[in-house]
Scaffold this active site. Structure first.
Site, PDB file in Angstrom:
ATOM      1  N   GLU A  29      11.691   2.082   3.996  1.00 39.28           N
ATOM      2  CA  GLU A  29      11.570   2.798   2.721  1.00 39.28           C
ATOM      3  C   GLU A  29      11.572   4.295   3.004  1.00 39.28           C
ATOM      4  O   GLU A  29      11.135   4.740   4.073  1.00 39.28           O
ATOM      5  CB  GLU A  29      10.255   2.389   2.041  1.00 39.28           C
ATOM      6  CG  GLU A  29       9.984   3.158   0.750  1.00 39.28           C
ATOM      7  CD  GLU A  29       8.834   2.595  -0.080  1.00 39.28           C
ATOM      8  OE1 GLU A  29       8.153   1.641   0.384  1.00 39.28           O
ATOM      9  OE2 GLU A  29       8.622   3.098  -1.194  1.00 39.28           O
ATOM     10  N   ASN A  74       8.150   1.448  -3.717  1.00 38.24           N
ATOM     11  CA  ASN A  74       7.845   2.307  -4.859  1.00 38.24           C
ATOM     12  C   ASN A  74       8.856   3.447  -4.990  1.00 38.24           C
ATOM     13  O   ASN A  74       9.151   3.904  -6.094  1.00 38.24           O
ATOM     14  CB  ASN A  74       6.441   2.893  -4.696  1.00 38.24           C
ATOM     15  CG  ASN A  74       5.358   1.816  -4.712  1.00 38.24           C
ATOM     16  OD1 ASN A  74       5.600   0.691  -5.137  1.00 38.24           O
ATOM     17  ND2 ASN A  74       4.167   2.157  -4.241  1.00 38.24           N
ATOM     18  N   ASN A 174      11.363  -2.904  -8.084  1.00 34.43           N
ATOM     19  CA  ASN A 174      10.253  -3.150  -7.149  1.00 34.43           C
ATOM     20  C   ASN A 174       8.921  -3.136  -7.889  1.00 34.43           C
ATOM     21  O   ASN A 174       8.647  -2.191  -8.653  1.00 34.43           O
ATOM     22  CB  ASN A 174      10.226  -2.056  -6.073  1.00 34.43           C
ATOM     23  CG  ASN A 174       9.043  -2.177  -5.131  1.00 34.43           C
ATOM     24  OD1 ASN A 174       8.989  -3.093  -4.332  1.00 34.43           O
ATOM     25  ND2 ASN A 174       8.075  -1.275  -5.247  1.00 34.43           N
ATOM     26  N   GLU A 175       8.114  -4.158  -7.684  1.00 33.72           N
ATOM     27  CA  GLU A 175       6.725  -4.205  -8.195  1.00 33.72           C
ATOM     28  C   GLU A 175       6.606  -3.629  -9.603  1.00 33.72           C
ATOM     29  O   GLU A 175       5.745  -2.778  -9.868  1.00 33.72           O
ATOM     30  CB  GLU A 175       5.779  -3.465  -7.237  1.00 33.72           C
ATOM     31  CG  GLU A 175       5.663  -4.135  -5.889  1.00 33.72           C
ATOM     32  CD  GLU A 175       4.542  -3.607  -5.006  1.00 33.72           C
ATOM     33  OE1 GLU A 175       3.985  -2.533  -5.303  1.00 33.72           O
ATOM     34  OE2 GLU A 175       4.241  -4.277  -3.994  1.00 33.72           O
ATOM     35  N   TYR A 246      -0.503  -8.092   1.169  1.00 36.23           N
ATOM     36  CA  TYR A 246      -1.044  -7.375   2.324  1.00 36.23           C
ATOM     37  C   TYR A 246      -2.474  -7.859   2.553  1.00 36.23           C
ATOM     38  O   TYR A 246      -3.209  -8.099   1.596  1.00 36.23           O
ATOM     39  CB  TYR A 246      -1.040  -5.865   2.069  1.00 36.23           C
ATOM     40  CG  TYR A 246       0.361  -5.288   1.958  1.00 36.23           C
ATOM     41  CD1 TYR A 246       1.120  -5.052   3.097  1.00 36.23           C
ATOM     42  CD2 TYR A 246       0.930  -4.998   0.717  1.00 36.23           C
ATOM     43  CE1 TYR A 246       2.399  -4.520   3.013  1.00 36.23           C
ATOM     44  CE2 TYR A 246       2.213  -4.466   0.621  1.00 36.23           C
ATOM     45  CZ  TYR A 246       2.941  -4.232   1.777  1.00 36.23           C
ATOM     46  OH  TYR A 246       4.215  -3.705   1.696  1.00 36.23           O
ATOM     47  N   GLU A 294       7.675  -8.220   0.985  1.00 35.70           N
ATOM     48  CA  GLU A 294       6.684  -7.322   1.603  1.00 35.70           C
ATOM     49  C   GLU A 294       5.492  -8.169   2.025  1.00 35.70           C
ATOM     50  O   GLU A 294       4.838  -8.781   1.184  1.00 35.70           O
ATOM     51  CB  GLU A 294       6.209  -6.237   0.623  1.00 35.70           C
ATOM     52  CG  GLU A 294       7.247  -5.182   0.352  1.00 35.70           C
ATOM     53  CD  GLU A 294       6.728  -4.028  -0.508  1.00 35.70           C
ATOM     54  OE1 GLU A 294       5.531  -3.684  -0.398  1.00 35.70           O
ATOM     55  OE2 GLU A 294       7.525  -3.492  -1.290  1.00 35.70           O
ATOM     56  N   GLN A 353       6.181  -2.460   7.172  1.00 34.35           N
ATOM     57  CA  GLN A 353       7.570  -2.030   7.230  1.00 34.35           C
ATOM     58  C   GLN A 353       8.011  -2.037   8.687  1.00 34.35           C
ATOM     59  O   GLN A 353       7.286  -2.550   9.527  1.00 34.35           O
ATOM     60  CB  GLN A 353       7.697  -0.669   6.576  1.00 34.35           C
ATOM     61  CG  GLN A 353       7.276  -0.704   5.102  1.00 34.35           C
ATOM     62  CD  GLN A 353       7.726   0.504   4.289  1.00 34.35           C
ATOM     63  OE1 GLN A 353       8.418   1.370   4.754  1.00 34.35           O
ATOM     64  NE2 GLN A 353       7.299   0.559   3.019  1.00 34.35           N
TER      65      GLN A 353
HETATM   66  O1  AHR Z   1       5.145  -0.999   1.669  1.00 28.96           O
HETATM   67  C1  AHR Z   1       4.448   0.046   1.060  1.00 28.96           C
HETATM   68  C2  AHR Z   1       4.418  -0.087  -0.454  1.00 28.96           C
HETATM   69  O2  AHR Z   1       3.689  -1.234  -0.803  1.00 28.96           O
HETATM   70  C3  AHR Z   1       5.743  -0.288  -1.142  1.00 28.96           C
HETATM   71  O3  AHR Z   1       6.398   0.901  -1.420  1.00 28.96           O
HETATM   72  C4  AHR Z   1       5.354  -0.964  -2.417  1.00 28.96           C
HETATM   73  O4  AHR Z   1       6.357  -1.804  -2.914  1.00 28.96           O
HETATM   74  C5  AHR Z   1       4.081  -1.697  -2.078  1.00 28.96           C
HETATM   75  O5  AHR Z   1       3.075  -1.465  -2.974  1.00 28.96           O
END
Ligand code: AHR
Length: 511
Positions: A29, A74, A174-175, A246, A294, A353
């Site tokens: 990203e 993001n 995205n999100e 996460y 992710e 990432q």
């Molecule tokens: O990976 C970091 C961020 O985590 C990404 O930009 C977003 O999609 C997520 O919230």
């Protein structure tokens, strides 16, 4: 001395599905130092003629990354892709509001796609459905995949790239459920926009596959309802729904952290159930699969100040450069076990990432690139897991965690190649040695070598020296003679170190 005991039963005919290589994707990203001084750093001693770091590309190969998602995240929700193509000297920096960072536009669509192509990594592109919409999304597909003779394809050719890139996999934003997202939408707004953008994109190139945004995490208030509503607009159009998750150790709750794979497992089951419910209602035979685009360990709640608290910065600032421990690496290995066990419904996944930003690879500007402890379980799984994911039966004691409820003490996944190559992945989440009885009636199994990551109690310290020290102390070859005992033809026992992740490779032959 007797050890806690678990039993894992495998049979070569019982299979979950085929392991898709795209399961070993990652993510680049425009965030912090992922691009600038990550993959790209003109003037670096290892930089190629295009300004990309050879050392990082080499580690990307060693990591076994099959696919890379780009350009966000993001970031994509406020990105004008047209501003990042054409002569570099004419591109104007812009203020990215997602990470409050000045984007210099030195790397854009062409630079990234050509780098990925040179490195033999499949790209996965995302379009902006935050501040933009149908027209810009369709134009980007045309720019990337169109043949000569139309406006955007001709612009690509004028910019020096004659052949279409043939990007196959596309994320519809995205999100979009997240209030932090620039251009955040409710499920109806997003579902309608995704359907129209996706329709236009497929009219430009019917061969592409689409990923619609699912929830940004299972903790979102709208989780479940979001998936149902969004798929009610897009079910017939899209191929995959996204999942993001996460995990981190919070308040010293090591048990919950070690049980993260079970949290991921439940999350996958719930999204699959939500998607299948929409399919059932439509009496559809189509099955939506998951793009887990992710996932990782990220000290998000405990260390990240939040996007809106970041100062405006330029010149590739250090943002979310989490430093990982061997415990984090054990959890990463266990998350991979979960993904393999859902190979039938999760063909695509991205470790978020790749470099510097919550990443297995770290760099210093002008300096070296190195592996974090989390690098090793990913690289080993990407190397060994091929062919069919076997449908194992795992009987193990359980323990109760605050965050994930009851979780098994031992988890397992196994893959079998057409050539009989067998890989077995095992996690021991307890603080004791566990003896695993691997039952394989009807098959002769020989486990020949392996690697294991054993969790530590050390605070993670930034820098290559500490990463190397942790690797040396915690990542080692399995002493197969001590850990693995064949018991007749139908059983093998494996002893697992406390709080460890183990990958064993060998062969399976039918008895
Ligand atoms: O990976 C970091 C961020 O985590 C990404 O930009 C977003 O999609 C997520 O919230």
């Amino acid at each position: 001395m007797t050890h806690p005991h678990a039993r894992v039963t495998l049979h070569p005919d019982f299979r979950v599905g085929t392991v898709d290589r795209r399961l070993f994707g990652s993510f680049v990203e425009h965030l912090g130092r992922a691009v600038y001084t990550g993959i790209y750093e003109p003037g670096h001693p290892t930089a190629d003629e295009h300004g990309f770091r050879r050392d990082v590309a080499d580690l990307t190969h060693e990591l076994g990354v099959s696919m890379l998602r780009y350009p966000g995240g993001n970031f994509v929700s406020n990105y004008r892709w047209e501003d990042g193509v054409g002569p570099v000297e004419q591109r104007k920096p812009f203020l990215d509001l997602a990470w409050r960072t000045v984007e210099p536009h030195l790397v854009g669509t062409d630079e990234f796609l050509q780098w990925a192509e040179r490195e033999g990594v499949e790209p996965m592109m995302a379009v902006n459905l935050g501040t933009r919409g149908v027209e810009a999304a369709a134009a980007l597909v045309e720019y990337c995949n169109g043949e000569a003779g139309t406006r955007w394809a001709d612009l690509r050719i004028a910019n020096g790239r004659a052949e279409p890139y043939g990007v196959r996999l596309w994320c519809l934003g995205n999100e979009m459920d997240g209030p932090w997202q620039i251009g955040h939408k409710d499920a109806h707004e997003y579902g309608k926009l995704a359907a129209e953008a996706g329709k236009a994109m497929k009219l430009v190139d019917p061969t592409i596959d689409l990923v619609v945004c699912g929830s940004s995490s299972m903790q979102m208030d709208t989780f479940g309802a979001w998936e149902q509503t969004v798929l009610s607009y897009t079910y017939d159009l899209v191929d995959h729904i996204s999942m993001h998750a996460y995990y981190e150790e919070l308040d010293g709750d090591r048990a919950s952290f070690l049980g993260s794979g079970t949290g991921m497992d439940r999350f996958i089951r719930r999204v699959v159930a939500s998607a299948d419910a929409v399919g059932a209602q439509r009496r559809s035979d189509k099955q939506i699969t998951i793009s887990f685009d992710e996932w990782n360990v990220w000290y998000l709640e405990s260390r990240f100040p939040g996007e809106s608290n970041l100062p405006i910065q330029r010149d590739a600032p250090r943002i979310i450069e989490d430093v990982y421990s061997a415990l984090d690496a054990v959890v990463v290995g266990d998350l991979l076990v979960t993904l393999l066990n859902h190979a039938d419904r999760v063909p695509v996944a991205c470790l978020a990432q790749l470099v510097n930003v919550i990443a297995p690879i770290m760099t210093e500007p002008g300096g070296e690139a190195w592996r974090q402890p989390t690098f090793h379980p990913f690289a080993t799984t990407a190397r060994l897991a091929r062919g069919a994911a076997l449908d194992l039966r795992v009987d193990a004691p359980t323990f109760t965690t605050t965050r994930h409820g009851e979780v098994p003490a031992v988890t397992a996944a196994a893959t079998l190649g057409d050539d009989g190559a067998l890989a077995v992945f095992l996690t021991n989440r307890t603080d004791q040695v566990v003896e695993v009885e691997l039952a394989h009636t009807g098959a002769i199994v020989s486990l020949e070598q392996g690697r294991q990551m054993v969790a530590d109690h050390e605070p993670a310290v930034a820098g290559p020296e500490h990463a190397a020290k942790v690797t040396q102390a915690c990542w080692s070859a399995v002493d197969v003679a001590r850990a693995v005992t064949p018991v007749g033809t139908g059983t093998t026992t494996v002893r697992l170190a406390p709080e460890s992740w183990t990958a064993l490779e060998g062969r399976l032959a039918r008895a």
